[in-house]
Write an enzyme that holds these catalytic residues in place. Sequence first.
Site, mmCIF file in Angstrom:
data_model
loop_
_atom_site.group_PDB
_atom_site.id
_atom_site.type_symbol
_atom_site.label_atom_id
_atom_site.label_comp_id
_atom_site.label_asym_id
_atom_site.label_seq_id
_atom_site.Cartn_x
_atom_site.Cartn_y
_atom_site.Cartn_z
ATOM 1 N N CYS A 50 -6.458 -10.860 -4.117
ATOM 2 C CA CYS A 50 -5.052 -10.725 -4.514
ATOM 3 C C CYS A 50 -4.120 -11.487 -3.570
ATOM 4 O O CYS A 50 -3.003 -11.846 -3.954
ATOM 5 C CB CYS A 50 -4.651 -9.256 -4.574
ATOM 6 S SG CYS A 50 -4.860 -8.357 -3.026
ATOM 7 N N ASN A 51 -4.571 -11.752 -2.353
ATOM 8 C CA ASN A 51 -3.710 -12.412 -1.379
ATOM 9 C C ASN A 51 -4.107 -13.843 -1.047
ATOM 10 O O ASN A 51 -3.386 -14.521 -0.310
ATOM 11 C CB ASN A 51 -3.670 -11.604 -0.070
ATOM 12 C CG ASN A 51 -2.804 -10.371 -0.203
ATOM 13 O OD1 ASN A 51 -1.764 -10.396 -0.844
ATOM 14 N ND2 ASN A 51 -3.242 -9.270 0.388
ATOM 15 N N SER A 107 -5.515 -11.895 7.405
ATOM 16 C CA SER A 107 -5.150 -11.001 6.309
ATOM 17 C C SER A 107 -3.696 -10.554 6.412
ATOM 18 O O SER A 107 -3.075 -10.642 7.478
ATOM 19 C CB SER A 107 -6.054 -9.764 6.313
ATOM 20 O OG SER A 107 -7.401 -10.119 6.090
ATOM 21 N N GLU A 112 -7.953 -5.231 8.190
ATOM 22 C CA GLU A 112 -8.348 -4.559 6.944
ATOM 23 C C GLU A 112 -9.814 -4.852 6.647
ATOM 24 O O GLU A 112 -10.353 -5.885 7.019
ATOM 25 C CB GLU A 112 -7.434 -4.993 5.790
ATOM 26 C CG GLU A 112 -7.392 -6.492 5.522
ATOM 27 C CD GLU A 112 -8.419 -6.932 4.501
ATOM 28 O OE1 GLU A 112 -9.093 -6.062 3.932
ATOM 29 O OE2 GLU A 112 -8.554 -8.147 4.293
ATOM 30 N N GLY A 187 7.588 10.574 -6.035
ATOM 31 C CA GLY A 187 8.110 9.212 -6.099
ATOM 32 C C GLY A 187 7.031 8.293 -6.629
ATOM 33 O O GLY A 187 5.836 8.534 -6.407
ATOM 34 N N GLY A 189 7.326 4.640 -6.524
ATOM 35 C CA GLY A 189 7.638 3.271 -6.156
ATOM 36 C C GLY A 189 6.511 2.583 -5.403
ATOM 37 O O GLY A 189 5.386 3.085 -5.314
ATOM 38 N N SER A 192 4.973 4.526 -2.427
ATOM 39 C CA SER A 192 4.115 5.609 -2.916
ATOM 40 C C SER A 192 2.759 5.068 -3.343
ATOM 41 O O SER A 192 1.710 5.667 -3.073
ATOM 42 C CB SER A 192 4.787 6.316 -4.097
ATOM 43 O OG SER A 192 6.004 6.904 -3.718
#
Length: 434
Positions: A50-51, A107, A112, A187, A189, A192
Amino acid sequence: MQLTVLGLNHRTAPVEVRERFNFGADKIAHLLDHLRSNDGIAEAMLLSTCNRTELYLVMDEPEEAIPFVKSMLKRLAGDTYKAEYFYNLSGTHCVRHLFRVAASLDSLIIGEGQILSQLKNAYQIARKNEMTSTVFNTLMNRAIAVGKRVRTQTRIAYSSVSVSSAAVDLAIKILGDLSTAQILVVGAGHMSELTARHLLDKGANTICVSNRHYEHAQALAEKFNGTAIPYRAMFDYAADADIIITSTGAPHYVLTAEALGPLLPQRKGRPLILIDIAVPRDVDPELANYEGVTIYNIDDLEGVVDTNKTLRDKEAKLAEQIIEEEIVALKERLRYYTMRPVMVQLHDKMNFLRQKVLKKAFIKLPNLTEEERHIIDIMTQRLEHKFLREPMIAMNNAAGTPEEDRYKEMITDLFLLDDSGKEFGDEGKFEDWD
C-alpha cells in the site's frame, strides 16, 4: 550487467498515484511475463504494497531495457504519470535501498513488521514465474536475512511511534492478553481505524464500533469483521467493555461521569481502560476517580511516542551499521561470480580428461581390485586438485578487478575452453561497485 530498482513510495507519490501501482499476485505475474519478453532483462522482481511499488531488475542491456520499462510504467500510470514520482537506484545504492526496505528503515512506520513477509512473497512470485537467477537468489536471501538480523539485534520494532499504536501498547500493559478483551471504539474516523488495526495486529478478536452515524460505524466494523453498536446503546455496552477508545470530533465530552459513572459499580473493580485520542477530549477526567478506571489522553500518548521515537532513532543507527556490514559481505560473496563460469569450465574439462585417462588405464590393468581402482581414482583427483589450485586462486583474485577480462581470455585460450560461459560472464558484477 546492471542491478537497478525503479520505484515509488509514500514519500515520492500521492495516494492517488500509488493506487494505480498496487498490484495483486495475478497482476504481478502478468507484468513479470511482459518483462520476460524483453531480451535486455535477465531477472526481475516486483514488490507492491500500500505504501510502495518497486521493480528490481538485473539488466543485460540497460539501454534497451530501461525505455521498455518506463513505457510500461507510463501506460500503468496513465495521465497521472510524472517522472518525479519515481526513483531509480543502481548497483550499491540499489542493494542498500533493498536492505533498508527489508529492515523496515524505509517504511512509513520504522520498525513495522509486515514488510519482511511482503518482500518474501514478492520474491516467491518472481521465482515461481522463473524471473530470478543467481543474482536475485543470492541478493533476496541476503536481504531477508538482513531484515531478520536487524529485528533480532536491535530494538527497532519494540516501541510504538504513533499515537494509535502507543494506545494499544498501553492497553496491553494493563490487560496483558487482548484475545478475550471486549473492545469498544467510539468514532469511525481515520484514527479510529488505525487503532482498530493495531488492536487486531496485537491479538484482539472482537471489536465493536459506535458512532453518531450508524452507517459509518457499520462501514468501519465491516473492515475488521466487527460489530456496529447503535449510538444510543453505547453506554450499555461501555459498562461491560475492557477497553474504550474514543476519537470523535465532538466539541464536548462524549463519555461523561454523569452518564457512565452510575454504571461502573457493577464492574466490581474490573479494570476499564479509557483511551482518549480526540482533541478536544472525549472522556470526562472525573471518570478517573472511579475504582479500576484508567484514562490516557492525547498528551499521555504523545509523551510515550516522543520517548519511543528517540529510542527508535538510536536503534535505527545500529540497523544502518548492520546494513553496511552486510553490503560488504555481499560484495565479497558476489565478487567471484563473474569469473565462476570460466572456473567451472576449467574444472569440468580437467575432470573429463582425468576420467578419460583413468578409463584407458583401467582397461590396460584389468586385474586391479575395486580397492586398488578406488585408490588410483582418489590419487588422480588429488593431482587434479593440486594442479588447478593456483589457477583457481589467481582467477578468484582477479574477479571484479581490471585484470578480470585478461585472465578470462588467457585461461580460455591456454586451456582451449569453449565460449559457453560468455552468457553469464558478467553475472553479479554491479556497474558502480568499485
